[in-house]
Scaffold this active site. Structure first.
Site, PDB file in Angstrom:
ATOM      1  N   ASP A   7       0.867  -1.173   0.000  1.00 53.73           N
ATOM      2  CA  ASP A   7       0.000   0.000   0.000  1.00 53.73           C
ATOM      3  C   ASP A   7       0.903   1.222   0.000  1.00 53.73           C
ATOM      4  O   ASP A   7       1.497   1.573   1.024  1.00 53.73           O
ATOM      5  CB  ASP A   7      -0.899  -0.021   1.243  1.00 53.73           C
ATOM      6  CG  ASP A   7      -1.655   1.289   1.465  1.00 53.73           C
ATOM      7  OD1 ASP A   7      -1.782   2.077   0.510  1.00 53.73           O
ATOM      8  OD2 ASP A   7      -2.126   1.514   2.607  1.00 53.73           O
ATOM      9  N   GLY A   9       1.259   4.937   0.047  1.00 51.12           N
ATOM     10  CA  GLY A   9       0.476   6.110   0.384  1.00 51.12           C
ATOM     11  C   GLY A   9       1.240   7.404   0.169  1.00 51.12           C
ATOM     12  O   GLY A   9       2.361   7.416  -0.361  1.00 51.12           O
ATOM     13  N   ASN A  10       0.649   8.500   0.608  1.00 47.12           N
ATOM     14  CA  ASN A  10       1.260   9.812   0.409  1.00 47.12           C
ATOM     15  C   ASN A  10       2.496  10.021   1.270  1.00 47.12           C
ATOM     16  O   ASN A  10       3.419  10.722   0.863  1.00 47.12           O
ATOM     17  CB  ASN A  10       0.237  10.904   0.725  1.00 47.12           C
ATOM     18  CG  ASN A  10      -0.875  10.965  -0.298  1.00 47.12           C
ATOM     19  OD1 ASN A  10      -0.638  11.240  -1.464  1.00 47.12           O
ATOM     20  ND2 ASN A  10      -2.100  10.692   0.137  1.00 47.12           N
ATOM     21  N   THR A  11       2.536   9.422   2.451  1.00 51.29           N
ATOM     22  CA  THR A  11       3.665   9.638   3.350  1.00 51.29           C
ATOM     23  C   THR A  11       4.452   8.374   3.669  1.00 51.29           C
ATOM     24  O   THR A  11       5.566   8.462   4.173  1.00 51.29           O
ATOM     25  CB  THR A  11       3.187  10.259   4.680  1.00 51.29           C
ATOM     26  OG1 THR A  11       2.210   9.388   5.281  1.00 51.29           O
ATOM     27  CG2 THR A  11       2.560  11.617   4.450  1.00 51.29           C
ATOM     28  N   TYR A 105     -18.841   5.140  -8.421  1.00 47.73           N
ATOM     29  CA  TYR A 105     -18.241   6.389  -8.889  1.00 47.73           C
ATOM     30  C   TYR A 105     -18.641   6.652 -10.342  1.00 47.73           C
ATOM     31  O   TYR A 105     -18.758   5.711 -11.134  1.00 47.73           O
ATOM     32  CB  TYR A 105     -16.721   6.298  -8.788  1.00 47.73           C
ATOM     33  CG  TYR A 105     -16.068   7.334  -7.889  1.00 47.73           C
ATOM     34  CD1 TYR A 105     -16.684   7.756  -6.721  1.00 47.73           C
ATOM     35  CD2 TYR A 105     -14.822   7.866  -8.199  1.00 47.73           C
ATOM     36  CE1 TYR A 105     -16.072   8.689  -5.901  1.00 47.73           C
ATOM     37  CE2 TYR A 105     -14.205   8.804  -7.390  1.00 47.73           C
ATOM     38  CZ  TYR A 105     -14.828   9.216  -6.233  1.00 47.73           C
ATOM     39  OH  TYR A 105     -14.231  10.140  -5.413  1.00 47.73           O
ATOM     40  N   ASP A 114      -6.514   3.048  -2.956  1.00 49.80           N
ATOM     41  CA  ASP A 114      -6.513   2.708  -1.534  1.00 49.80           C
ATOM     42  C   ASP A 114      -7.932   2.632  -0.989  1.00 49.80           C
ATOM     43  O   ASP A 114      -8.278   1.709  -0.228  1.00 49.80           O
ATOM     44  CB  ASP A 114      -5.675   3.709  -0.739  1.00 49.80           C
ATOM     45  CG  ASP A 114      -6.103   5.159  -0.948  1.00 49.80           C
ATOM     46  OD1 ASP A 114      -6.853   5.457  -1.917  1.00 49.80           O
ATOM     47  OD2 ASP A 114      -5.684   6.020  -0.144  1.00 49.80           O
ATOM     48  N   THR A 138      -2.959  11.143   5.569  1.00 54.21           N
ATOM     49  CA  THR A 138      -2.641  12.458   5.039  1.00 54.21           C
ATOM     50  C   THR A 138      -3.925  13.178   4.632  1.00 54.21           C
ATOM     51  O   THR A 138      -4.096  14.380   4.866  1.00 54.21           O
ATOM     52  CB  THR A 138      -1.704  12.332   3.832  1.00 54.21           C
ATOM     53  OG1 THR A 138      -0.536  11.593   4.217  1.00 54.21           O
ATOM     54  CG2 THR A 138      -1.288  13.700   3.325  1.00 54.21           C
ATOM     55  N   THR A 192      -3.604  29.157  22.222  1.00 56.97           N
ATOM     56  CA  THR A 192      -3.657  28.928  20.783  1.00 56.97           C
ATOM     57  C   THR A 192      -3.345  27.489  20.410  1.00 56.97           C
ATOM     58  O   THR A 192      -3.996  26.899  19.531  1.00 56.97           O
ATOM     59  CB  THR A 192      -2.674  29.875  20.070  1.00 56.97           C
ATOM     60  OG1 THR A 192      -3.063  31.225  20.339  1.00 56.97           O
ATOM     61  CG2 THR A 192      -2.691  29.655  18.564  1.00 56.97           C
TER      62      THR A 192
END
Length: 283
Positions: A7, A9-11, A105, A114, A138, A192
């Site tokens: 898998d 992924g983005n990171t 879709y 994914d 992400t 904050t």
């Protein structure tokens, strides 16, 4: 004999070695893309044993990451990676026999690989149930699947939003005075850092809860039972308590569960379906 399922992924790149029957993982791991050592070298070192006889992967990563995966697989096993995309429909074979999932879709191939494979695994584990599959990485995605006994499951659609870390970092990048916060989640933030941590977390919870409530009401109007909520991804455990407390008490969902390696499990099921459909060599 072992299959390598991946898998990308983005990171991070996650993987598992599946046994020959695809019924269990005999080893899992993860490598993060941001590291001084080349990704292909790190992956090859992790994948040498057991030596894979086939490699199946889905990806939402960039081309550079996919090439690194291909180089690592070629180095350790001299085989090609079989990249799996979303499909118009899935029909299970082997461990997933009997499972059918239709992709609702507008353009089925546009759906993230994914998300599709996570839904395959979810439907395999909870057949005939309607599901809300929420993955927090992400990006945060929340997908709705309508299930019914004797019929194919139908992916109706879903939403995509920035994940928690992306929300926090975007505030730091896009404003002059807000920090890259690492605060606490509290009822009434008085600083904050806590305000950002609480606000971004509540945004994630609110998104998932809103989709679940809307889908549950839609199912109720059709005389169907509420959906089950599945949480996956790096932030699943931090969201579990808040979502379960409200949605279960009001019977918006039938259950809330944390599902590890959902995408990898879906890739393994798809791998067996692909292998079953492949032509056998002539004897």
């Amino acid at each position: 004999m072992s299959w390598l399922v991946i898998d990308a992924g983005n990171t991070a790149v996650k993987w598992a070695h599946s046994d020959a029957e695809g019924n269990r993982f005999i080893g899992t791991g993860v490598e993060y893309r941001l590291n001084l050592q080349p990704l292909a070298d790190r992956l090859a070192a992790a994948w040498r044993l057991p030596r894979p006889t086939a490699a199946f992967a889905c990806s939402v990563a960039d081309d550079e990451t996919m090439r690194a995966i291909e180089r690592a697989v070629d180095e350790v096993a001299a085989i090609d990676v079989q990249w799996l995309r979303a499909q118009p429909h899935f029909a299970g074979r082997g461990p997933g026999y009997g499972l059918a999932l239709i992709n609702g879709y507008r353009d089925p191939l546009q759906l993230g690989a994914d998300r599709w494979h996570a839904m395959i695994a979810a439907c395999a584990k909870y057949p005939n149930e309607s599901l809300v599959v929420a993955t927090s990485g992400t990006a945060t995605t929340v997908d709705c699947v309508r299930g019914e006994a004797g019929k194919a499951a139908l992916f109706l659609g879903g939403v995509i939003a920035p994940g928690l870390e992306l929300m926090v970092s975007s505030l730091a990048r896009g404003t002059a005075r807000l920090p890259l916060a690492d605060g606490r989640i509290v009822a009434h933030p008085d600083n904050t850092e806590d305000a950002i941590a609480t606000g971004t977390t509540n945004a994630q919870i609110g998104l998932i809860e809103r989709v679940a409530r809307s889908f549950s009401a839609e199912l109720a109007d059709e005389g169907r039972p509420p959906p089950r909520l599945l949480l996956s991804g790096g932030r699943a455990r931090s969201l579990f308590a808040a979502l379960g407390r409200h949605l279960l008490a009001e019977r918006i969902v039938t259950a809330v569960s944390i599902e590890d390696n959902l995408v990898l499990r879906g890739v393994a099921l798809r791998a067996h379906a692909e292998a079953a459909e492949a032509p056998r060599p002539a004897e």
